[in-house]
Design an enzyme around this catalytic site. Structure first.
Site, PDB file in Angstrom:
ATOM      1  N   ASP A 256       0.893  -1.167   0.000  1.00 47.37           N
ATOM      2  CA  ASP A 256       0.000   0.000   0.000  1.00 47.37           C
ATOM      3  C   ASP A 256       0.924   1.207   0.000  1.00 47.37           C
ATOM      4  O   ASP A 256       1.524   1.539   1.025  1.00 47.37           O
ATOM      5  CB  ASP A 256      -0.886  -0.036   1.253  1.00 47.37           C
ATOM      6  N   ASP A 267      -2.817   6.903  -3.623  1.00 53.37           N
ATOM      7  CA  ASP A 267      -2.981   5.902  -2.560  1.00 53.37           C
ATOM      8  C   ASP A 267      -3.360   4.592  -3.236  1.00 53.37           C
ATOM      9  O   ASP A 267      -4.517   4.419  -3.636  1.00 53.37           O
ATOM     10  CB  ASP A 267      -4.083   6.391  -1.597  1.00 53.37           C
ATOM     11  N   HIS A 350     -12.107   6.600   0.943  1.00 55.44           N
ATOM     12  CA  HIS A 350     -12.011   7.872   1.664  1.00 55.44           C
ATOM     13  C   HIS A 350     -11.685   8.944   0.649  1.00 55.44           C
ATOM     14  O   HIS A 350     -11.167   8.644  -0.442  1.00 55.44           O
ATOM     15  CB  HIS A 350     -10.940   7.785   2.762  1.00 55.44           C
ATOM     16  N   HIS A 357      -5.885  10.860   3.441  1.00 57.30           N
ATOM     17  CA  HIS A 357      -7.285  10.810   3.878  1.00 57.30           C
ATOM     18  C   HIS A 357      -7.739  12.264   3.910  1.00 57.30           C
ATOM     19  O   HIS A 357      -7.613  12.942   4.920  1.00 57.30           O
ATOM     20  CB  HIS A 357      -7.428  10.165   5.259  1.00 57.30           C
ATOM     21  N   GLU A 385     -11.031   0.491  -2.065  1.00 57.38           N
ATOM     22  CA  GLU A 385     -10.048  -0.447  -1.522  1.00 57.38           C
ATOM     23  C   GLU A 385     -10.641  -1.607  -0.729  1.00 57.38           C
ATOM     24  O   GLU A 385     -10.413  -1.726   0.470  1.00 57.38           O
ATOM     25  CB  GLU A 385      -9.036   0.306  -0.647  1.00 57.38           C
ATOM     26  N   ARG A 407      -5.582  -6.821  -0.370  1.00 54.75           N
ATOM     27  CA  ARG A 407      -6.311  -5.563  -0.589  1.00 54.75           C
ATOM     28  C   ARG A 407      -5.952  -5.061  -1.977  1.00 54.75           C
ATOM     29  O   ARG A 407      -4.817  -5.237  -2.433  1.00 54.75           O
ATOM     30  CB  ARG A 407      -5.924  -4.512   0.468  1.00 54.75           C
TER      31      ARG A 407
HETATM   32 MN   LIG Z   1      -6.449   4.280   1.244  1.00 51.52          MN
END
Ligand SMILES: [Mn+2]
Length: 456
Positions: A256, A267, A350, A357, A385, A407
């Site tokens: 990530d 992201d 988000h 974020h 995600e 993920r």
């Molecule tokens: Mn994220």
């Protein structure tokens, strides 16, 4: 003269109020250890509204009852000795012209000059949780109270400013979108290089260092947040940032990580096999998460909200968990009971922007005054995600899936043409990923546009 986006943003903010002043502070340098500081990171709201990169500054935007607007900036004064140690400062004299501010002041005169700026203003808008700013404001209002001529106004109403300011940040302009696209491009390079470098015995740290290097190319400012490079079971720790274990043959690697450009974040998460080949069990589980992400994306429509998308994502994962015999309820029961949260504990998306974020509200008052989810609109950016995390010792989980965390995360921009996936070029289908894992790292770097410095 053309208005800069900063001035437009200031005007858009002031349009939200009848009268008052917004106080928007920069960040300060943060102590790291004796005589050293952490690298400076500008406050996102300050950056958004004035685009000035120095510490110890305060932007004050005033709007009087007659509609008159004035822009004030407190900033570090010129100081040759300090500048020799810490770097050049813009200084008070140049600030008005360079930053399109009406009045600039040395920040050491705050106590003296803030009461002058805020005299006659009734409403103050600021971040209640900023202790130092709150104290400066208290002091200023006390000063004004003491000086008060019998009928002069002084600030008497306080408003927490974050939602008002964050609401504006929800809709990205062309400059912001460009920065986010550049960040996405660098993330693509980083994730592809990580897939190519990954092999049994390689350390998570080597991959982390490579990501940081590639995220710093050209306009890149490094990683937008601490990268998560999580081999095998480390993927079950959602914010794993130790990144110091050797990768193991047969494990998956969850990364990530996203590049930052002009303070805008990307992201991205990809999960791929350390040795370049998914096992059958890994393929099956990976496909469940990937199909769920595609389902989630089909709900990204103007008018739907992030929580609508989250609900559909949960339902999709729940159906798969029921089919695999892991959950023993109906889908509706599982959604209600939250039993799936053991395996999918986080949200599906988000807001994304200056902060990874992004600090924008998720709820707003509807026509009836009741809080409701903010519906998606053109210009909004957010992540998608979905993931599944199966603990090692959970007997409800089929043996071959225990200890696996997966993920898949992309960055989405709402456009007049629907949802645009800014990070869609990063390998994600099983076949694409296996191919990317077998690429030669030097071929990947050589094909990069922009070419990494090391290849030039
Ligand atoms: Mn994220």
């Amino acid at each position: 003269m053309e208005m800069t986006s900063y001035k437009m943003r200031q005007n858009n903010l002031l349009e939200k109020i009848e009268e008052g002043a917004f106080l928007i502070p920069s960040n300060k340098l943060m102590h790291k250890s004796n005589d050293t500081e952490f690298p400076f990171r500008q406050n996102s709201f300050f950056k958004y509204f004035v685009g000035f990169e120095e510490a110890d500054s305060l932007l004050v935007l005033c709007k009087r009852r007659n509609g008159e607007i004035s822009r004030h900036l407190f900033l570090q004064g010129k100081n040759p000795e300090m500048e020799m140690w810490m770097g050049k400062r813009m200084g008070v004299e140049k600030a008005c012209e360079l930053l399109e501010i009406d009045f600039a002041y040395d920040n050491t005169t705050l106590e003296e000059n803030l009461p002058k700026v805020l005299g006659g203003i009734e409403n103050l808008y600021f971040d209640f949780f900023n202790k130092e700013l709150s104290e400066s404001i208290q002091k200023c209002v006390q000063t004004l109270s003491r000086q008060r001529k019998s009928k002069a106004h002084k600030p008497h109403s306080w408003h927490h400013s974050i939602d008002l300011m964050g609401r504006l940040r929800l809709i990205k302009d062309q400059n912001e979108i460009l920065a986010m696209k550049k960040a996405a491009k660098l993330s693509d390079i980083g994730h592809r290089a990580a897939m190519a470098l990954s092999a049994p015995g390689v350390n998570e740290k080597e991959i982390n260092d490579l990501l940081t290097y590639l995220f710093s190319q050209e306009a890149g400012e490094g990683a937008a947040y601490d990268s998560i490079v999580a081999g095998g079971e480390n993927a079950l720790i959602l914010h794993y940032i130790n990144n110091n274990q050797a990768l193991i043959d047969g494990d998956l690697l969850l990364i990530d990580a996203g590049a930052q450009v002009n303070t805008y974040a990307s992201d991205v998460t990809r999960t791929f096999p350390v040795n370049g080949y998914f096992s059958e069990a890994q393929k099956e589980l990976y496909q469940i998460v990937l199909d769920t992400q595609k389902t989630a994306m089909s709900f990204m429509k103007v008018g739907n909200s992030l929580s609508d998308i989250h609900k559909e994502t949960c339902l999709s994962l729940i159906r798969s968990l029921i089919e695999a015999g892991i959950l023993k309820e109906s889908a509706e029961e599982a959604l209600e009971s939250g039993s799936y949260r053991k395996y999918y504990p986080h949200g599906t998306g988000h807001w994304l922007g200056l902060d990874v974020h992004d600090e924008s509200p998720y709820l707003q008052k509807g026509n009836t005054g009741k809080l409701q989810d903010i519906p998606l609109e053109e210009g909004m950016a957010f992540t998608c995600e979905p993931g599944l995390y199966f603990p090692k010792n959970d007997e409800a989980i089929p043996t071959q899936w225990r200890g696996i965390g997966i993920r898949i995360e992309d960055d989405i921009l709402m456009t007049n043409n629907g949802a645009l996936n800014l990070t869609s070029s990063i390998p994600k289908e099983i076949k694409e990923i296996e191919e990317a894992c077998h690429a030669e790292i030097k071929d990947i770097l050589a094909k990069c546009d922009p070419l990494p410095l090391i290849c030039k």
